[in-house]
Design a protein around this motif. Structure first.
Motif, PDB file in Angstrom:
ATOM      1  N   PRO A   1      11.427  30.726  31.755  1.00 16.84           N
ATOM      2  CA  PRO A   1      11.105  30.320  32.847  1.00 16.84           C
ATOM      3  C   PRO A   1      10.919  28.970  32.531  1.00 16.84           C
ATOM      4  O   PRO A   1      11.930  28.158  31.790  1.00 16.84           O
ATOM      5  N   ARG A   2      11.177  28.150  33.009  1.00 21.03           N
ATOM      6  CA  ARG A   2      11.132  27.061  33.850  1.00 21.03           C
ATOM      7  C   ARG A   2       9.547  26.312  34.103  1.00 21.03           C
ATOM      8  O   ARG A   2       8.385  26.766  34.162  1.00 21.03           O
ATOM      9  N   HIS A   3       9.053  25.430  32.850  1.00 27.65           N
ATOM     10  CA  HIS A   3       7.659  24.818  32.743  1.00 27.65           C
ATOM     11  C   HIS A   3       7.957  23.607  33.808  1.00 27.65           C
ATOM     12  O   HIS A   3       6.528  23.808  34.381  1.00 27.65           O
ATOM     13  N   PHE A   4       8.219  22.515  33.925  1.00 29.28           N
ATOM     14  CA  PHE A   4       7.711  21.286  34.114  1.00 29.28           C
ATOM     15  C   PHE A   4       8.993  20.662  35.333  1.00 29.28           C
ATOM     16  O   PHE A   4       9.911  21.079  35.487  1.00 29.28           O
ATOM     17  N   LEU A   5       8.253  20.434  36.621  1.00 28.99           N
ATOM     18  CA  LEU A   5       9.426  19.461  37.364  1.00 28.99           C
ATOM     19  C   LEU A   5      10.496  18.906  37.015  1.00 28.99           C
ATOM     20  O   LEU A   5      12.214  19.144  37.510  1.00 28.99           O
ATOM     21  N   GLN A   6      10.616  18.050  35.817  1.00 24.76           N
ATOM     22  CA  GLN A   6      11.385  17.466  35.756  1.00 24.76           C
ATOM     23  C   GLN A   6      12.423  17.562  34.013  1.00 24.76           C
ATOM     24  O   GLN A   6      13.784  17.768  33.858  1.00 24.76           O
ATOM     25  N   ASP A   7      12.658  19.269  34.102  1.00 28.31           N
ATOM     26  CA  ASP A   7      12.639  19.934  33.053  1.00 28.31           C
ATOM     27  C   ASP A   7      14.021  19.614  33.099  1.00 28.31           C
ATOM     28  O   ASP A   7      14.753  20.504  34.193  1.00 28.31           O
ATOM     29  N   ALA A   8      14.590  19.867  31.831  1.00 24.06           N
ATOM     30  CA  ALA A   8      16.258  19.900  32.570  1.00 24.06           C
ATOM     31  C   ALA A   8      17.099  21.396  32.797  1.00 24.06           C
ATOM     32  O   ALA A   8      18.374  21.764  33.127  1.00 24.06           O
ATOM     33  N   GLY A   9      15.927  22.243  32.765  1.00 29.93           N
ATOM     34  CA  GLY A   9      16.289  23.875  33.073  1.00 29.93           C
ATOM     35  C   GLY A   9      15.376  24.569  32.682  1.00 29.93           C
ATOM     36  O   GLY A   9      14.562  24.439  31.775  1.00 29.93           O
ATOM     37  N   PRO A  10      15.739  26.453  32.633  1.00 31.10           N
ATOM     38  CA  PRO A  10      15.146  26.795  32.135  1.00 31.10           C
ATOM     39  C   PRO A  10      14.670  26.787  30.058  1.00 31.10           C
ATOM     40  O   PRO A  10      15.906  26.625  30.015  1.00 31.10           O
ATOM     41  N   TYR A  11      13.454  27.117  29.502  1.00 30.32           N
ATOM     42  CA  TYR A  11      13.572  27.072  28.151  1.00 30.32           C
ATOM     43  C   TYR A  11      12.744  28.090  27.515  1.00 30.32           C
ATOM     44  O   TYR A  11      11.624  28.252  27.979  1.00 30.32           O
TER      45      TYR A  11
END
Ligand code: MN
Length: 457
Positions: free
Chosen positions: A126-136
């Protein structure tokens, strides 16, 4: 012959059967991105910490579990401890490792993706927060081996999906995995790695521990489970993986290759670009049939904070107990991320609060605020701690500030790895004359009974 070893799915089945209130199952189809994070953070706000089980994710066949570590009750249960003595029991296990056992094969290789079949986008990352660079991948435990001594290591690193078979990795805590990679690089070699996703919570707890460089976290898992952890050989790298794990991603961290990794929402509750910017190239993915993907809620979620801290708490608690006969216990409130600690002492002389506070910041350089309270104050109850602060502390002689001390670099208010410590003595001094109001035991019991009756209506 198959032997039943403790694994994630049997652990979850037992919770579902015996402690269903600890599990929140989401059976409607939901989208993968942001859902687990949003749900866990909303529950944190209500002081609710259930394990989250997503049965149907839009576009994926795989089930997802998150928030496994948000509740201390679940953690204690996973190693057969009581919540009150969990930290002490965990501390004892650090000194009594049980060597893992190599077995021929395990269900973790029931399904194998190799060659062209390797595709990270088929996993529910998943992606977790809006600013994350991508799925982690946030619950990936990196199994590696010391390039010189061959001792194994298990440790978390955040992993950013960058392509079908490419992950960005940050080894920013610069511990054993980072040290292994540095030594492999000096020999001009990539570092073989197996990313383990989903195992018995005791294994996941062991991976969060910091042992000596000559000790293998798999052996701590054995100690926590009271039996050797069965391991089998990965298929494309010379690394051992838990035979009952749910999913394993095999590959190499590339020598001397750096690419931007991040930003990512870290435990401080802020976005950070701090990273070692490493690259992990995937060679195979193996899994059990019908696997369960595991996600650790990042950011300043109760889960991320709790898992990140329990091992250190066990280590610090043991040393405080050894050194200070008047030390009772302590609590790291989640409101302070890893930076605040409340210490309870059974004070018999002036100066003991100061000694306890200074020892704690000496043992744990992340802490920047310590409040020391008397034995009648429960450090787990923040309202009580603040009441002690309001009524037992005078700012002109109960505050101590230590400057230019080592701190955690993720503290956004720090500079160049340096910060200050604030030590607050909120204990009663010898001239303290006020007496706490009291109630008769009988009246308190009656009040509790009345409340129980009210809840059941
Ligand atoms: Mn280690």
């Amino acid at each position: 012959m198959s032997i039943a070893y403790p694994d994630l799915r049997t652990f979850l089945a037992e919770i579902r059967r015996d402690l269903p209130e600890w599990l929140l199952t989401v059976s409607e189809e939901v989208s993968l991105d942001y859902t687990a994070t949003a749900l866990a953070l909303a529950l944190d706000q209500q002081d609710q910490y259930p394990i989250l089980f997503f049965e149907r994710l839009k576009g994926y066949q795989t089930r997802l579990v998150a928030n496994l570590f948000a509740s201390r009750a679940v953690l204690a249960h996973s190693i057969g401890a009581r919540q009150e003595t969990f930290i002490e029991q965990f501390g004892q296990k650090l000194d009594s490792l049980v060597p893992a056992q190599v077995v021929e094969s395990g269900p973790v290789q029931e399904v194998v993706w190799e060659g062209a079949a390797v595709d990270l986008s088929r996993l529910p990352i998943p992606r977790h927060f809006l600013q994350d660079a991508g799925p982690y991948i946030t619950a990936g435990m990196l199994a590696t081996r010391d390039p010189d001594s061959d001792v194994g290591n298990l440790a978390y690193a955040r992993l950013q999906v960058k392509g079908q078979r490419r992950l960005g990795a940050s080894l920013h805590s610069r511990q054993h995995t980072w040290d292994y990679l540095r030594r492999a690089e000096r020999q001009g070699k990539n570092l073989p790695v197996a990313v383990v996703i989903g195992a018995h919570p005791a294994v996941m707890l062991a991976a969060a521990a910091k042992l000596g460089i000559d000790q293998d976290e798999y052996d701590l898992a054995g100690a926590l489970l009271d039996q050797p952890l069965p391991l089998c050989r990965a298929r494309t790298v010379d690394i051992f993986v838990p035979a009952q794990a749910e999913i394993v991603i095999e590959g190499h961290i590339l020598a001397a290759v750096h690419e931007t990794e991040g930003p990512f929402g870290e435990y401080t509750g802020y976005v950070t670009g701090r990273s070692t910017h490493n690259v992990l190239e995937v060679t195979a993915i193996t899994m059990r049939r019908n696997p369960i993907f595991v996600d650790i809620i990042p950011g300043h979620s109760a889960e991320h904070l709790t898992l990140g801290r329990v091992c250190k708490e066990a280590w610090v608690h043991k040393r405080m107990k050894e050194a200070l006969p008047f030390f009772v216990d302590f609590h790291y409130p989640n409101t302070g991320t890893h930076f605040h600690c409340y210490i309870r002492i059974d004070k018999s002389a002036e100066g003991q609060a100061q000694q306890a506070a200074q020892l704690l910041v000496g043992l744990d350089h992340y802490v920047k605020l310590v409040i020391v309270v008397d034995k009648d104050i429960d450090p787990r109850d923040e309202d009580e701690v603040l009441w002690a602060l309001a009524t037992r502390m005078q700012a002109d002689h109960d505050l101590t500030i230590l400057s230019h001390t080592l701190c955690n670099r993720l503290d956004p208010s720090s500079h160049d790895g340096l910060g200050a410590k604030l030590l607050i003595d909120a204990t009663k001094h010898s001239n303290f004359e006020a007496e706490r109001v009291l109630l008769p035991d009988e009246a308190r019991r009656l009040a509790e009974a009345l409340l129980v009756r009210r809840q059941s209506l």
